[in-house]
Motif scaffolding. Structure first.
Motif: not given
Ligand SMILES: [Zn+2]
Length: 331
Positions: A130, A146, A279
């Protein structure tokens, strides 16, 4: 109420519908485009039957670091529902990401955090990274992207961070030793010097935009970090002290991320086994960090959004769930 379809202000009330928990939702009709909508259209709560306070509790638990199954057990909801609620909020992240105030003076810190995604893979298998950007003084969390650790990941994250930052007058752009941040930035943030601007001795024709300083801190092998300025700066840009070039606040933010996001903590986890899951969870965390949770160290009851001057009070999780983004907040 403004129409979410055509932004017309010519809308009229058009009855209510009632939820099983007794809450009634106002419906509207737009005279501009003829479409119907409700007060929840365009918010994370749209088309959800679960009461808003239950969804709010779930996301609070999650943003304090509880796992998705544990949160589900406490609330007697399925973990799939909780994932869906998170996704609905994550989808709205653009509406909650106002750019840095024009003319501001900011320090952008870029760093990466590694997570095992799915099986227990070693870091070099290039999974579960990330890329994060924060603004140093306000702790405003600009971006968390991410994905696989490749050039595309750096390109996307850098683009978002630059779009956020570029209205500022002075920008210090400090990252760890990863050079791809600067490579991507060079595509977007350079100018050509005119011969009328500088004397011939300055030499460099293409330089960073005025006010932008770009440097990296390279972790040395013997524990001696090295600082390197990248590409020529504009001749009128002031350069920081070497000791200011670091991403320490971002590193601290990344350790908080490990505490507060179960997906970044587990050695092996089932629900963030793909990068979409990662994410989703990091985006929710970022919105809560910026808008909802006051940050210790910024002063009493102060959120990063307040510290950078984008809004004047913390907002509640319920507001985050029931508004159509920061433009719906009362000034
Ligand atoms: Zn309309």
């Amino acid at each position: 109420m403004e129409c979410p379809h055509c932004q017309s202000q010519k809308t009229i009330k058009n009855g209510k519908h009632h939820h099983q928990d007794g809450k009634s939702i106002q419906n509207y009709l737009c005279k501009g485009c003829g479409k119907r909508f409700s007060e929840r259209t365009g918010t994370p709560m749209s088309r959800l039957r679960t009461p808003a306070n239950v969804v709010s509790f779930a996301l609070k638990m999650r943003s304090e670091g509880m796992g998705i199954r544990a949160s589900g057990r406490v609330l007697e909801k399925s973990h799939v529902s909780i994932m869906r609620w998170e996704q609905k909020l994550a989808t709205q992240s653009q509406q909650w990401s106002p750019p840095a105030p024009a003319g501001s003076d900011i320090t952008v810190e870029g760093d990466e955090v590694y997570t095992r995604v799915g099986e227990n893979l070693p870091p070099h298998s290039e999974k579960g990274w990330t890329v994060t950007f924060i603004e140093r003084k306000s702790r405003f969390w600009i971006e968390a992207r991410a994905g696989l650790k490749n050039t595309e990941l750096f390109a996307k994250a850098t683009k978002t961070a630059w779009q956020w930052a570029k209205a500022s007058q002075y920008i210090r752009w400090f990252t760890d030793g990863e050079r791809r941040y600067a490579q991507q930035l060079w595509q977007m943030a350079t100018v050509y010097l005119k011969s009328t601007e500088v004397s011939r001795e300055y030499g460099h024709r293409k330089v960073w935009r005025h006010g932008l300083e770009v440097a990296i801190k390279i972790k040395g092998s013997q524990g001696h970090p090295r600082v390197e300025w990248l590409k020529p700066e504009h001749p009128y840009t002031a350069i920081s002290d070497k000791s200011d070039v670091h991403a320490n606040h971002n590193e601290a933010n990344n350790s908080a991320l490990r505490r507060r996001c179960s997906a970044y903590r587990r050695r092996q986890n089932l629900y963030a086994k793909n990068t979409e899951g990662l994410q989703r969870t990091v985006t929710v965390q970022r919105l809560v960090h910026n808008w909802v949770r006051p940050h210790v160290g910024l002063g009493k009851n102060k959120t990063p959004v307040m510290a950078i001057g984008l809004y004047h009070r913390p907002i509640s999780m319920l507001e985050l769930l029931s508004l159509r983004g920061f433009s719906s907040l009362t000034p």
